[in-house]
Write a protein that holds these residues in place. Structure first.
Motif, PDB file in Angstrom:
ATOM      1  N   THR A 192       0.842  -1.207   0.000  1.00 16.99           N
ATOM      2  CA  THR A 192       0.000   0.000   0.000  1.00 16.99           C
ATOM      3  C   THR A 192       0.872   1.250   0.000  1.00 16.99           C
ATOM      4  OG1 THR A 192      -1.603  -1.224   1.336  1.00 16.99           O
ATOM      5  CG2 THR A 192      -1.886   1.162   1.225  1.00 16.99           C
ATOM      6  N   ALA A 193       0.443   2.263  -0.735  1.00 20.41           N
ATOM      7  CA  ALA A 193       1.179   3.521  -0.776  1.00 20.41           C
ATOM      8  C   ALA A 193       1.214   4.157   0.609  1.00 20.41           C
ATOM      9  CB  ALA A 193       0.530   4.472  -1.777  1.00 20.41           C
ATOM     10  N   LEU A 194       2.250   4.950   0.892  1.00 14.03           N
ATOM     11  CA  LEU A 194       2.472   5.473   2.233  1.00 14.03           C
ATOM     12  C   LEU A 194       1.320   6.354   2.721  1.00 14.03           C
ATOM     13  CD1 LEU A 194       4.215   5.720   4.713  1.00 14.03           C
ATOM     14  CD2 LEU A 194       5.539   7.516   3.575  1.00 14.03           C
ATOM     15  N   GLY A 195       0.815   7.214   1.855  1.00 11.20           N
ATOM     16  CA  GLY A 195      -0.284   8.075   2.287  1.00 11.20           C
ATOM     17  C   GLY A 195      -1.497   7.279   2.727  1.00 11.20           C
ATOM     18  N   ARG A 196      -1.858   6.277   1.932  1.00  9.57           N
ATOM     19  CA  ARG A 196      -2.993   5.422   2.272  1.00  9.57           C
ATOM     20  C   ARG A 196      -2.704   4.599   3.528  1.00  9.57           C
ATOM     21  NH1 ARG A 196      -7.066   3.677  -1.216  1.00  9.57           N
ATOM     22  NH2 ARG A 196      -8.748   2.758   0.044  1.00  9.57           N
ATOM     23  N   ALA A 197      -1.470   4.146   3.657  1.00  8.56           N
ATOM     24  CA  ALA A 197      -1.083   3.376   4.846  1.00  8.56           C
ATOM     25  C   ALA A 197      -1.211   4.221   6.106  1.00  8.56           C
ATOM     26  CB  ALA A 197       0.353   2.876   4.693  1.00  8.56           C
ATOM     27  N   LEU A 198      -0.826   5.482   6.001  1.00  5.73           N
ATOM     28  CA  LEU A 198      -0.926   6.359   7.160  1.00  5.73           C
ATOM     29  C   LEU A 198      -2.378   6.737   7.458  1.00  5.73           C
ATOM     30  CD1 LEU A 198       2.300   8.455   6.683  1.00  5.73           C
ATOM     31  CD2 LEU A 198       1.695   7.142   8.717  1.00  5.73           C
ATOM     32  N   ASP A 199      -3.222   6.755   6.446  1.00  9.45           N
ATOM     33  CA  ASP A 199      -4.663   6.925   6.707  1.00  9.45           C
ATOM     34  C   ASP A 199      -5.151   5.811   7.625  1.00  9.45           C
ATOM     35  OD1 ASP A 199      -5.072   9.224   5.184  1.00  9.45           O
ATOM     36  OD2 ASP A 199      -5.565   8.090   3.368  1.00  9.45           O
ATOM     37  N   ARG A 200      -4.752   4.593   7.321  1.00 14.14           N
ATOM     38  CA  ARG A 200      -5.157   3.447   8.131  1.00 14.14           C
ATOM     39  C   ARG A 200      -4.518   3.498   9.513  1.00 14.14           C
ATOM     40  NH1 ARG A 200      -4.695  -2.201   5.205  1.00 14.14           N
ATOM     41  NH2 ARG A 200      -5.414  -2.744   7.304  1.00 14.14           N
ATOM     42  N   ALA A 201      -3.278   3.967   9.571  1.00  6.92           N
ATOM     43  CA  ALA A 201      -2.588   4.078  10.853  1.00  6.92           C
ATOM     44  C   ALA A 201      -3.260   5.110  11.758  1.00  6.92           C
ATOM     45  CB  ALA A 201      -1.121   4.445  10.634  1.00  6.92           C
ATOM     46  N   VAL A 202      -3.694   6.217  11.179  1.00  9.82           N
ATOM     47  CA  VAL A 202      -4.402   7.242  11.959  1.00  9.82           C
ATOM     48  C   VAL A 202      -5.688   6.667  12.535  1.00  9.82           C
ATOM     49  CG1 VAL A 202      -5.668   9.422  11.829  1.00  9.82           C
ATOM     50  CG2 VAL A 202      -3.433   9.228  10.735  1.00  9.82           C
ATOM     51  N   ALA A 203      -6.446   5.969  11.698  1.00  8.82           N
ATOM     52  CA  ALA A 203      -7.702   5.374  12.164  1.00  8.82           C
ATOM     53  C   ALA A 203      -7.452   4.358  13.271  1.00  8.82           C
ATOM     54  CB  ALA A 203      -8.428   4.722  10.998  1.00  8.82           C
ATOM     55  N   ALA A 204      -6.403   3.561  13.118  1.00  5.54           N
ATOM     56  CA  ALA A 204      -6.075   2.552  14.129  1.00  5.54           C
ATOM     57  C   ALA A 204      -5.629   3.200  15.433  1.00  5.54           C
ATOM     58  CB  ALA A 204      -4.983   1.626  13.602  1.00  5.54           C
ATOM     59  N   ALA A 205      -4.826   4.249  15.321  1.00  5.49           N
ATOM     60  CA  ALA A 205      -4.367   4.955  16.523  1.00  5.49           C
ATOM     61  C   ALA A 205      -5.539   5.596  17.252  1.00  5.49           C
ATOM     62  CB  ALA A 205      -3.330   6.008  16.152  1.00  5.49           C
ATOM     63  N   GLN A 206      -6.453   6.189  16.489  1.00  2.45           N
ATOM     64  CA  GLN A 206      -7.619   6.836  17.104  1.00  2.45           C
ATOM     65  C   GLN A 206      -8.496   5.811  17.819  1.00  2.45           C
ATOM     66  OE1 GLN A 206      -8.396  10.376  17.147  1.00  2.45           O
ATOM     67  NE2 GLN A 206      -9.518   9.414  18.827  1.00  2.45           N
ATOM     68  N   ALA A 207      -8.699   4.667  17.188  1.00  2.00           N
ATOM     69  CA  ALA A 207      -9.487   3.608  17.829  1.00  2.00           C
ATOM     70  C   ALA A 207      -8.808   3.130  19.108  1.00  2.00           C
ATOM     71  CB  ALA A 207      -9.682   2.443  16.864  1.00  2.00           C
ATOM     72  N   GLY A 208      -7.492   3.023  19.067  1.00  6.74           N
ATOM     73  CA  GLY A 208      -6.752   2.621  20.254  1.00  6.74           C
ATOM     74  C   GLY A 208      -6.857   3.638  21.371  1.00  6.74           C
ATOM     75  N   SER A 209      -6.776   4.923  21.008  1.00  2.00           N
ATOM     76  CA  SER A 209      -6.933   5.979  21.994  1.00  2.00           C
ATOM     77  C   SER A 209      -8.343   5.965  22.588  1.00  2.00           C
ATOM     78  CB  SER A 209      -6.642   7.343  21.346  1.00  2.00           C
ATOM     79  OG  SER A 209      -6.898   8.394  22.254  1.00  2.00           O
ATOM     80  N   ASP A 210      -9.344   5.787  21.729  1.00  2.00           N
ATOM     81  CA  ASP A 210     -10.732   5.727  22.210  1.00  2.00           C
ATOM     82  C   ASP A 210     -10.911   4.590  23.220  1.00  2.00           C
ATOM     83  OD1 ASP A 210     -11.310   7.810  20.499  1.00  2.00           O
ATOM     84  OD2 ASP A 210     -12.280   6.556  18.972  1.00  2.00           O
ATOM     85  N   ALA A 211     -10.240   3.486  22.969  1.00  2.00           N
ATOM     86  CA  ALA A 211     -10.393   2.313  23.829  1.00  2.00           C
ATOM     87  C   ALA A 211      -9.817   2.541  25.230  1.00  2.00           C
ATOM     88  CB  ALA A 211      -9.718   1.106  23.189  1.00  2.00           C
ATOM     89  N   THR A 212      -8.908   3.504  25.380  1.00  2.00           N
ATOM     90  CA  THR A 212      -8.319   3.732  26.706  1.00  2.00           C
ATOM     91  C   THR A 212      -9.331   4.293  27.696  1.00  2.00           C
ATOM     92  OG1 THR A 212      -7.517   6.003  26.236  1.00  2.00           O
ATOM     93  CG2 THR A 212      -6.036   4.155  25.697  1.00  2.00           C
ATOM     94  N   VAL A 213     -10.416   4.870  27.193  1.00  2.00           N
ATOM     95  CA  VAL A 213     -11.426   5.443  28.098  1.00  2.00           C
ATOM     96  C   VAL A 213     -11.927   4.389  29.087  1.00  2.00           C
ATOM     97  CG1 VAL A 213     -13.722   6.482  28.241  1.00  2.00           C
ATOM     98  CG2 VAL A 213     -12.143   7.188  26.424  1.00  2.00           C
ATOM     99  N   ASP A 214     -12.159   3.191  28.609  1.00  2.00           N
ATOM    100  CA  ASP A 214     -12.735   2.136  29.442  1.00  2.00           C
ATOM    101  C   ASP A 214     -11.690   1.263  30.133  1.00  2.00           C
ATOM    102  OD1 ASP A 214     -15.347   2.903  28.776  1.00  2.00           O
ATOM    103  OD2 ASP A 214     -15.281   1.722  26.931  1.00  2.00           O
TER     104      ASP A 214
END
Length: 204
Positions: free
Chosen positions: A144-166
């Motif tokens: 996958t191209a780097l820009g698209r890969a980082l799109d997925r990385a941002v989404a994954a990081a955000q989901a991980g951050s959201d999960a810390t609430v609980d």
């Protein structure tokens, strides 16, 4: 093309814009200084890079590491500094593609683990960085191209951050609160999302 100078500029800009939120999050479960510490550190990085402009991605991230380690208080400076130091050491060429960025990012994460001893579910920056690293690894394998890969990385990081609430905090000052740490987003995981977002914006 990935621009490491733009990455650090963007990270500083995002930290500045979100510093008050980071401090509020840290006030709930920590020392109430994450925002101010990160603001001071990233501003110092920009000053250093302007005064002595590095020539390569490795030099840029290494210089950022050194500044963060000596200018940011608490755990944030050593952890982010170690991330960038290990990242810089793993950069093999200046024109980073997805595989190269994923390898360096994974090395940075390994450095954070070595210094902070955090694991998944501890309610730390690891819970945002590790999913981002996994997404980058998968994209590198898939070509996958780097820009698209980082799109997925941002989404994954955000989901991980959201999960810390609980999560129940098991590391750092937040762990002293026991069950009272549940219901609050981790400030380190929140700033880690900004790190990945800034990387995405640094792809031209």
């Amino acid at each position: 093309m990935f621009d490491s100078q733009l990455w650090l500029n963007g990270f500083a800009t995002l930290i500045e814009a979100n510093a008050d939120e980071l401090t509020e999050l840290d006030a709930a479960i920590g020392d109430a200084d994450h925002g101010s510490n990160m603001r001071r550190g990233t501003a110092a990085v920009l000053t250093a890079l302007t005064e002595t402009p590095p020539a390569t991605v490795a030099e840029t991230t290494k210089q950022a590491a050194m500044v963060l380690i000596r200018s940011v208080g608490g755990a944030s400076g050593p952890l982010y500094g170690t991330f960038f130091l290990r990242f810089s050491a793993a950069v093999e060429k200046d024109d980073l593609d997805t595989a190269g960025f994923a390898t360096a990012f994974r090395a940075g994460l390994d450095g954070v683990v070595a210094r902070g001893k955090a694991e998944a579910g501890d309610k730390t920056m690891y819970d945002a960085l590790a999913p981002a690293a996994a997404a980058l690894d998968e994209c590198a394998t898939a070509g996958t191209a780097l820009g698209r890969a980082l799109d997925r990385a941002v989404a994954a990081a955000q989901a991980g951050s959201d999960a810390t609430v609980d999560m129940l905090a098991r590391k750092g000052r937040a762990s002293y609160l026991g069950p009272r740490s549940i219901g609050h987003r981790d400030p380190g995981a929140t700033s880690a999302v900004l790190l990945v977002r800034a990387a995405r914006e640094a792809v031209r």
